[in-house]
Design an enzyme around this catalytic site. Structure first.
Site, mmCIF file in Angstrom:
data_model
loop_
_atom_site.group_PDB
_atom_site.id
_atom_site.type_symbol
_atom_site.label_atom_id
_atom_site.label_comp_id
_atom_site.label_asym_id
_atom_site.label_seq_id
_atom_site.Cartn_x
_atom_site.Cartn_y
_atom_site.Cartn_z
ATOM 1 N N CYS A 11 0.837 -1.200 0.000
ATOM 2 C CA CYS A 11 0.000 0.000 0.000
ATOM 3 C C CYS A 11 0.880 1.260 0.000
ATOM 4 C CB CYS A 11 -1.002 -0.029 1.139
ATOM 5 S SG CYS A 11 -2.359 1.150 0.865
ATOM 6 N N HIS B 124 -3.755 -4.765 -0.025
ATOM 7 C CA HIS B 124 -3.477 -5.202 1.346
ATOM 8 C C HIS B 124 -3.513 -6.728 1.408
ATOM 9 C CE1 HIS B 124 -3.512 -1.291 3.351
ATOM 10 N NE2 HIS B 124 -4.442 -0.953 2.480
ATOM 11 N N GLU C 277 -2.648 -8.593 3.749
ATOM 12 C CA GLU C 277 -2.999 -9.075 5.091
ATOM 13 C C GLU C 277 -4.501 -9.193 5.305
ATOM 14 O OE1 GLU C 277 -2.770 -4.593 5.353
ATOM 15 O OE2 GLU C 277 -1.622 -6.181 4.352
#
Length: 197
Positions: A77, A177, A179
């Site tokens: 990001c 992202h 995650e």
């Protein structure tokens, strides 16, 4: 293996920690130069505004440390955007690891800005996408993007095709992202941790 998450003026780091916890991977969250330079893997994640975060990196000297690292480094990001040469966000000079400028999505594209939500990535050319299905969906939140360039190893299309992932030497980056991108995003993090230095 020693994995370091770089501590700097950015948000959303807790989600990265949770992702590493799910993989059973130990990590250290720090801005200590000795710890960063001695790590086997370095993760440079975050959510934030380009000029503020670059100002913090310059204040701590990390703007010089990060580009000089020799081990695998993974930016996500705003971390990816700060690894580029320049960002249109507040006219910010960045670290220049990737020789490309980050541009704002055009206001006249008819698309909502920021680009927020799930979108698929295509044209994978990186070991970080091993064992990921074609056109996998990832979670994006951003108003600025790096155009497709010589470092592009995965693309996404929103208003125009842009770089979803970049790679140069030991530096890897993703605009989305990982995650919070489900199993596919988790696989990307695992692939990064498994890279041979």
């Amino acid at each position: 293996m020693k994995t370091v998450i770089i501590k700097y003026n950015a948000g959303n780091v807790q989600s990265v920690m949770y992702a590493l916890d799910r993989l059973g991977a130990g990590y250290l969250y720090t801005d200590d130069v000795a710890e960063i330079t001695s790590a086997d893997k370095v993760i440079f994640p975050g959510v934030g505004e380009a000029s503020t975060t670059m100002s913090y990196l310059r204040k701590t000297g990390l703007d010089k440390i990060i580009p000089a690292l020799k081990q695998p480094v993974f930016g996500t990001c705003v971390g990816m955007q700060l690894m580029c040469r320049h960002s249109e966000e507040n006219n910010t000079d960045c670290m220049g690891i990737f020789d490309v400028d980050v541009k704002r999505f055009p206001a006249d594209s008819g698309m909502k800005v920021p680009h927020m939500g799930w979108n698929n990535i295509i044209d994978y050319k990186t070991p970080l996408t091993d064992n990921i299905p074609q056109s996998a969906f990832m979670y994006f939140v951003h108003s600025y993007a790096a155009p497709v360039c010589e470092y592009t190893v995965a693309t996404c299309d929103y208003a125009f095709p842009f770089s979803a992932m970049l790679h140069r030497d030991n530096f890897y980056a993703a605009q989305f992202h990982c995650e919070i991108s489900g199993n596919a995003g988790q696989q990307i993090i695992e692939n990064f941790l498994n890279l041979k230095s």
